[in-house]
Motif scaffolding. Structure first.
Motif: not given
Length: 275
Positions: A205-206, A18, A211
């Protein structure tokens, strides 16, 4: 700039955590703008060369149906469909309201179909967060494919989708035990798409609010999102284990579809008799 193997791997690791272009730049001693270009060159290469998002056809349909049937004895299922919201940074300008989802943040609404092994078989990454799931489906090539291949099998969707002879949705108000059993089997089978989204966002997690948010304009964000879907499929194929943290809440554009379809209602009523 040449994207070396080390830079590719580091870029993808930061996407998974993230973190974004400033961290990638710091570790390689390059500017933020250069790191951003590397990220998007890598993602574009992945999307053009990794052709592993494919809707089941021919002999594959039988294996998919058998796999879904093992979950809750729901017959003839070839995929579970849903939408998921991927947060992006706040926008400005005329398009800004279109990206504001019902949850109150800016997002891309991604439509996806998943098979019984948690692999995505169809993905649409282009619509702003305020767009209803049913509208995205109606505008997609998947809709046209299913509408002209009525004998292929059924998709399972939630109540945000219209009931079709190829798209089975749950009953809004089950009135007897048989209808309750139908809804339970439908939910248990369709839940695989929720699980797939959860695993996807644990890997990357991005794509989840924990994130942060993708710090790019929408067209660049969709490039990253698609690459994450393709890498997820590759990870599933290669049986790459996922170190699970606490389950992530997966957010959708909640909406109840009110469309009526007599033929589809008749089919669903016949299907309920199995339960």
């Amino acid at each position: 700039m040449v994207c070396t193997g080390a830079r590719v791997l580091t870029t993808l690791r930061f996407l998974a955590k993230g973190n974004y272009q400033s961290e990638v730049g710091d570790i390689h001693g390059i500017s933020t703008s250069s790191a951003s270009r590397i990220i998007h060159r890598v993602c574009s290469a992945i999307n053009s060369r990794l052709t592993n998002i494919q809707f089941p056809r021919g002999e594959d349909l039988t294996a998919v149906k058998e796999g879904f049937y093992q979950i809750a004895t729901f017959p003839n299922v070839i995929g579970a469909i849903d939408g998921t919201l991927v947060p992006i940074q706040g926008l400005s300008g005329d398009d800004e309201p279109n990206f504001l989802c019902r949850k109150g943040y800016h997002a891309i609404n991604v439509q996806a179909v998943v098979g019984h092994k948690l692999r995505f078989t169809n993905v649409v990454v282009r619509w702003p967060g305020s767009t209803h799931d049913a509208f995205i489906l109606q505008q997609s090539a998947l809709y046209r494919h299913m509408d002209t291949n009525l004998n292929a099998g059924w998709l399972l969707g939630d109540s945000g989708y219209p009931l079709k002879v190829w798209l089975i949705t749950p009953l809004a108000n089950p009135s007897n035990l048989q209808e309750q059993r139908f809804n339970k089997a439908h939910c248990k089978t369709r839940n695989i798409v929720e699980r797939a989204f959860g695993v996807l966002k644990q890997r990357f997690r991005c794509l989840h609010k924990t994130g942060g948010a993708l710090s790019y304009r929408p067209e660049r964000s969709t490039n990253i999102i698609e690459a994450c879907f393709r890498l997820h499929n590759l990870a599933v194929k290669k049986n790459i284990q996922l170190n699970l943290d606490q389950p992530l809440p997966i957010l959708h554009n909640d909406h109840i579809n009110q469309q009526q379809n007599i033929a589809a209602q008749t089919l669903r009523n016949q299907l309920i008799q199995r339960f």
